[in-house]
Design a protein around this motif. Structure first.
Motif, PDB file in Angstrom:
ATOM      1  N   UNK A  76       8.507   0.062   4.727  1.00 54.43           N
ATOM      2  CA  UNK A  76       7.017   0.141   3.699  1.00 54.43           C
ATOM      3  C   UNK A  76       6.238  -1.012   4.311  1.00 54.43           C
ATOM      4  N   UNK A  77       4.881  -0.679   3.918  1.00 52.40           N
ATOM      5  CA  UNK A  77       3.880  -1.431   4.428  1.00 52.40           C
ATOM      6  C   UNK A  77       3.008  -2.054   3.591  1.00 52.40           C
ATOM      7  N   UNK A  78       2.750  -3.372   3.759  1.00 47.42           N
ATOM      8  CA  UNK A  78       1.864  -4.487   3.135  1.00 47.42           C
ATOM      9  C   UNK A  78       0.586  -4.723   3.797  1.00 47.42           C
ATOM     10  N   UNK A  79      -0.382  -5.182   3.195  1.00 45.44           N
ATOM     11  CA  UNK A  79      -1.551  -5.715   3.849  1.00 45.44           C
ATOM     12  C   UNK A  79      -1.290  -7.226   3.649  1.00 45.44           C
ATOM     13  N   UNK A  90       6.749  -7.833  -3.861  1.00 44.40           N
ATOM     14  CA  UNK A  90       5.237  -8.201  -3.546  1.00 44.40           C
ATOM     15  C   UNK A  90       4.142  -7.622  -4.450  1.00 44.40           C
ATOM     16  N   UNK A  91       3.116  -8.216  -4.362  1.00 47.07           N
ATOM     17  CA  UNK A  91       2.063  -7.550  -5.195  1.00 47.07           C
ATOM     18  C   UNK A  91       1.555  -6.216  -4.636  1.00 47.07           C
ATOM     19  N   UNK A  92       0.459  -5.667  -5.220  1.00 46.68           N
ATOM     20  CA  UNK A  92       0.194  -4.139  -4.763  1.00 46.68           C
ATOM     21  C   UNK A  92      -1.110  -4.155  -5.140  1.00 46.68           C
ATOM     22  N   UNK A  93      -1.617  -2.799  -4.701  1.00 48.67           N
ATOM     23  CA  UNK A  93      -2.882  -2.435  -5.048  1.00 48.67           C
ATOM     24  C   UNK A  93      -2.723  -0.954  -5.408  1.00 48.67           C
ATOM     25  N   UNK A  94      -3.555  -0.573  -6.670  1.00 43.38           N
ATOM     26  CA  UNK A  94      -3.325   0.737  -7.162  1.00 43.38           C
ATOM     27  C   UNK A  94      -4.721   1.350  -6.940  1.00 43.38           C
ATOM     28  N   UNK A 149       0.748  -1.086  -0.077  1.00 49.47           N
ATOM     29  CA  UNK A 149       0.065   0.017  -0.017  1.00 49.47           C
ATOM     30  C   UNK A 149       0.997   1.437  -0.111  1.00 49.47           C
ATOM     31  N   UNK A 150       0.479   2.329  -0.083  1.00 50.42           N
ATOM     32  CA  UNK A 150       1.102   3.723  -0.423  1.00 50.42           C
ATOM     33  C   UNK A 150       1.693   4.366   1.038  1.00 50.42           C
ATOM     34  N   UNK A 151       1.894   3.366   1.876  1.00 48.90           N
ATOM     35  CA  UNK A 151       2.442   4.033   3.010  1.00 48.90           C
ATOM     36  C   UNK A 151       3.913   3.440   3.402  1.00 48.90           C
TER      37      UNK A 151
END
Length: 244
Positions: free
Chosen positions: A206-209, A233-237, A168-170
């Motif tokens: 960096x932060x992930x879900x 890792x994968x990501x969400x836009x 995520x964007x954090x």
């Protein structure tokens, strides 16, 4: 003799009255004429009023021009943004816009993106580092996911696979636990969803879900976890909906 004195006194009084009347009349006339000639109040008042009216008119025209310019610039920016998005996303999926969206009939997301509230979401299928994931989102006119509410968090996790992690964007660029969202949204401590014990390491910036199995309740629990930014890792836009 007495009669003559009385006559003289009467005559004197009459002359004095007549003389007084004649002497005052020219002076009074002169004062009135001078007063009229020397009174500048009316022309000054007229000039001041005219100047104020012209000033108010100029201010009104300036305000109208500024409003028109802002509206025109906004329209141009919307057209430019729409053109850029259409070049990146030639196919859109649209639904009837709500009545609260002024002047817009449709709300759209790019094909294969998920719609929620005022945003569209893309769930990647290839793994990259945090920086590469952010670049990938930007190339699609989007940003890495910014989570503002629990409702948004709950919507996102419904579309995630259990095993992978999703950037995520954090991030914490300086490693001082000063968390920053990628779009400069203020970091709100009351709207965070860290897993228990997280964040755990100042070098993990960096932060992930991530999904954690809760054995007590025998279910998976989603939350935030800090990791090293160079891990793939994968990501969400995320991007704003397109209104037409």
């Amino acid at each position: 003799m007495a009669l003559e004195i009385t006559y003289a006194e009467v005559r004197f009084k009459t002359e004095s009255k007549s003389s007084g009347t004649n002497s005052l009349s020219p002076n009074a006339h002169k004062e009135k004429t001078t007063s009229r000639k020397r009174n500048p109040g009316f022309p000054k008042l007229l000039f001041t009023s005219s100047l104020m009216l012209l000033l108010l008119l100029a201010i009104s025209l300036l305000v109208a021009f500024i409003i028109f310019f802002q509206k025109y610039s906004q329209v141009l920016q919307e057209k430019k943004t729409l053109l850029e998005i259409s070049q990146k996303h030639p196919e859109l999926e649209c639904i009837k816009a709500s009545s609260t969206t002024e002047g817009k009939a449709w709300s759209c997301c790019p094909k294969d993106w998920k719609s929620f509230s005022f945003h569209c979401y893309f769930f990647s299928t290839d793994s990259k580092s945090w920086n590469k994931s952010a670049e990938s989102c930007r190339s699609m006119k989007a940003n890495l996911l910014v989570i503002n509410t629990k409702e948004e968090q709950d919507f996102i996790i419904q579309h995630l696979k259990i095993r992978p992690l999703y950037y995520v964007g954090l991030s914490d660029p300086e490693g001082q636990r000063h968390w920053q969202w990628i779009d400069h949204t203020p970091y709100n401590e009351s709207a965070t969803f860290w897993l228990q014990g997280e964040p755990s390491d100042n070098t993990e910036r960096c932060v992930v879900l991530a999904s954690h199995h809760n054995y007590k309740h025998n279910r998976h629990q989603w939350g935030w976890n800090d990791i090293f930014c160079d891990i793939s890792q994968l990501s969400v836009c995320e991007m704003m909906k397109i209104y037409l």
